[in-house]
Design an enzyme around this catalytic site. Sequence first.
Site, PDB file in Angstrom:
ATOM      1  N   TYR A 110      -3.193  -1.363  10.614  1.00  0.00           N
ATOM      2  CA  TYR A 110      -3.207  -2.015   9.299  1.00  0.00           C
ATOM      3  C   TYR A 110      -1.945  -1.654   8.516  1.00  0.00           C
ATOM      4  CZ  TYR A 110      -3.903  -1.963   4.255  1.00  0.00           C
ATOM      5  OH  TYR A 110      -3.714  -2.078   2.911  1.00  0.00           O
ATOM      6  N   THR A 116       0.837  -1.197   0.000  1.00  0.00           N
ATOM      7  CA  THR A 116       0.000   0.000   0.000  1.00  0.00           C
ATOM      8  C   THR A 116       0.874   1.250   0.000  1.00  0.00           C
ATOM      9  OG1 THR A 116      -1.579   1.321   1.324  1.00  0.00           O
ATOM     10  CG2 THR A 116      -0.166  -0.207   2.524  1.00  0.00           C
TER      11      THR A 116
END
Length: 483
Positions: A270, A233
Amino acid sequence: MAHLLSTSCSVKVSSSYKPCGQPLNQVRTALPTSFTVQTSKSPFKRLVSKGDRAGRSCVVRATAAPVNQDVSALPRSGSNQSPNEPSKPQRVMVIGGDGYCGWATALHLSNKGYEVSIVDSLVRRLFDHQLGLDSLTPIASIHNRLRCWKAITGKTIELYIGDICDFEFLSETFNTFEPDAVVHFGEQRSAPYSMIDRSRAVFTQKNNVIGTLNVLFAIKEFREQCHLVKLGTMGEYGTPNIDIEEGYITITHNGRTDTLPYPKQASSFYHLSKVHDSNNIAFTCKAWGIRATDLNQGVVYGLRTDETSMHEELCNRFDYDGVFGTALNRFCVQAAVDHPLTIYGKGGQTRGYLDIRDTVQCVELAIANPAQPGEFRVLNQFTEQFSVNELAALVTKAGEKLGLDVQTKTVPNPRVEAEEHYYNAKHTKLIELGLKPHLLSHSLLDSLLNFAIKFKDRVDRKQIMPSVSWRKIGVKPHTVPAN
């Protein structure tokens, strides 16, 4: 070794579904009528109450073959073949293939001629049940999805249901399918979910980090030449006040120069799990010679790909809630139901974005151009940059053309993040590999808004506003009200 139980069950396609593309009753390929289901006795640990019975890992493989032709004998674009050898398609395992990015990717690769399997615990569907959420679009079960794909295309996608944190299950899956490449989407992918409470933060870290470690060990033990394509990400980088490079940065310090991994500034439990993943993968590439590509993906928007548009049962999920919904998708739903677009804080938060059609294209390019043994290759996977305010303005303008009265509303930012900042991230490597971007256009926004309008009766307005606070996370488990 896990103990396997084999059973058979008959399946039928519901006649209530209406096709988006070719009607199911016009498809000449025979519909599979049986599946082989193999169930592992190893426990699948879930976020459930103590009294709930643990599920079991299982392997599901379609057994029927097309009536009119042997699809496996046809030349495949995903094959690695020498001039004197018959076509041999690459075998690609898509972990997390029932999810938003994974489902679209699995169908795309299958359609391109790769032999594809899906490995999934189906836990993403469990999250919806736990939190009282639902996709805007109705999504069929994974079994109905794969059966429909088989009927339309004649192509089989093998299904392995189980938890990759269970290494026994993963080992058997690797040895059975023997992948040439592994596409790893199989992680808890929501920053807000990881910040709900202590149990979700712990689950996110365990599921993501241990699952990826297991994949690395499985490659080392069973498929040393297998190429790992891991979904990272852009959030790993944070929002530094310098340009963001693709994975590495060259630094001169006290007269000495070196190229080092780009500094990481994760902003949730996360994102921290993804940073841990990157470090573990980089280490195993160096120590074991694993070949890996880390796709640092931006925010994905959109719904349709060529494959998911073929039939209603192939439709992808579309999240709009405050936990799993991404900014652009969420704004389109808010506009469709006459809810003000919710801008967190000042709205200057800038990120990289890409169309779901580019996600599947990037994965295919990474597989077709694999990293070298021992190489940890990092590609920044996005096509455009927008601030939240810019996205809101685009949706407002597109909504007005459709006769919608779109308003915006500033709400307190539930996250801990810079709301105004410099942001310039490099993203040239995938373009060099051949990416043909689908840039955000008025026609695409019209399409998204029309989809949201079509399914607006399915919108739960209680799920629109943010309900997770970065600062208020605690040890008390989050529960969903009964009404």
